[in-house]
Design a protein around this motif. Sequence first.
Motif, PDB file in Angstrom:
ATOM      1  N   ARG A  21       6.932   5.958 -18.555  1.00 18.80           N
ATOM      2  CA  ARG A  21       6.175   5.771 -17.694  1.00 18.80           C
ATOM      3  C   ARG A  21       6.939   6.455 -16.224  1.00 18.80           C
ATOM      4  O   ARG A  21       7.651   6.502 -16.274  1.00 18.80           O
ATOM      5  N   SER A  22       5.992   7.144 -15.433  1.00 18.24           N
ATOM      6  CA  SER A  22       6.050   7.825 -14.408  1.00 18.24           C
ATOM      7  C   SER A  22       5.412   7.792 -13.295  1.00 18.24           C
ATOM      8  O   SER A  22       4.181   7.304 -13.449  1.00 18.24           O
ATOM      9  N   THR A  23       5.373   8.085 -12.335  1.00 15.74           N
ATOM     10  CA  THR A  23       4.714   8.572 -10.880  1.00 15.74           C
ATOM     11  C   THR A  23       4.273  10.288 -10.776  1.00 15.74           C
ATOM     12  O   THR A  23       3.319  10.122  -9.906  1.00 15.74           O
ATOM     13  N   ALA A  24       4.653  10.853 -12.010  1.00 13.33           N
ATOM     14  CA  ALA A  24       3.377  12.322 -12.074  1.00 13.33           C
ATOM     15  C   ALA A  24       2.293  12.186 -12.423  1.00 13.33           C
ATOM     16  O   ALA A  24       2.119  11.371 -13.263  1.00 13.33           O
ATOM     17  N   THR A  25       1.686  12.699 -12.157  1.00 16.61           N
ATOM     18  CA  THR A  25       0.896  13.596 -12.247  1.00 16.61           C
ATOM     19  C   THR A  25       0.215  14.873 -13.230  1.00 16.61           C
ATOM     20  O   THR A  25       1.492  15.160 -12.652  1.00 16.61           O
ATOM     21  N   ASP A  39       1.195  -1.419  -0.191  1.00 15.22           N
ATOM     22  CA  ASP A  39      -0.403  -0.131   0.055  1.00 15.22           C
ATOM     23  C   ASP A  39       0.740   1.743  -0.090  1.00 15.22           C
ATOM     24  O   ASP A  39       0.573   2.620  -0.204  1.00 15.22           O
ATOM     25  N   LYS A  40       1.895   1.159   0.050  1.00 14.32           N
ATOM     26  CA  LYS A  40       3.118   2.658   0.597  1.00 14.32           C
ATOM     27  C   LYS A  40       3.231   2.975  -1.158  1.00 14.32           C
ATOM     28  O   LYS A  40       3.474   3.785  -0.851  1.00 14.32           O
ATOM     29  N   GLN A  41       3.008   1.804  -2.395  1.00 16.08           N
ATOM     30  CA  GLN A  41       3.717   2.333  -3.151  1.00 16.08           C
ATOM     31  C   GLN A  41       3.139   3.497  -3.936  1.00 16.08           C
ATOM     32  O   GLN A  41       1.928   3.196  -3.852  1.00 16.08           O
ATOM     33  N   PRO A  42       3.490   4.208  -5.071  1.00 13.28           N
ATOM     34  CA  PRO A  42       2.753   5.260  -4.775  1.00 13.28           C
ATOM     35  C   PRO A  42       2.102   4.488  -6.889  1.00 13.28           C
ATOM     36  O   PRO A  42       3.148   3.817  -7.183  1.00 13.28           O
ATOM     37  N   ASP A  43       1.797   4.933  -7.149  1.00 13.45           N
ATOM     38  CA  ASP A  43       0.723   4.545  -9.116  1.00 13.45           C
ATOM     39  C   ASP A  43       1.640   4.657 -10.170  1.00 13.45           C
ATOM     40  O   ASP A  43       2.182   6.318 -10.277  1.00 13.45           O
ATOM     41  N   TYR A  44       2.621   3.653 -10.586  1.00 18.73           N
ATOM     42  CA  TYR A  44       3.209   3.681 -11.783  1.00 18.73           C
ATOM     43  C   TYR A  44       2.991   4.288 -12.553  1.00 18.73           C
ATOM     44  O   TYR A  44       1.683   2.632 -13.068  1.00 18.73           O
TER      45      TYR A  44
END
Length: 98
Positions: free
Chosen positions: A26-30, A4-9
């Motif tokens: 691919r990135s965690t940037a939104t 649950d601690k991993q950011p959305d990739y």
Amino acid sequence: MQQDKQPDYHPVVFRDRAAGYAFLTRSTATSERTIEWDDGETYPVVDVEISSESHPFYTGKARTVDTEGRIAQFERRYGGGAGENSDGSGTPGGSGGA
């Protein structure tokens, strides 16, 4: 590792507006803004100020540093080269030898 601690990739388009260049990765940037990509899918788009298409190092427009000129400027400003004394001998004793 906790799941649950991993950011959305996810897939994101990074766009360099100055160079007119965009790439999909691919990135965690939104981002709230989206763009339709070549494959017909819609992805979030992140605008960046500089990329490999506009950076002077990668485009070959980087300035070269004149190191010899900088050394000469330093010597003119602070007087002579390293290790020289007021008599110009370059030795700590001042006379240049035994």
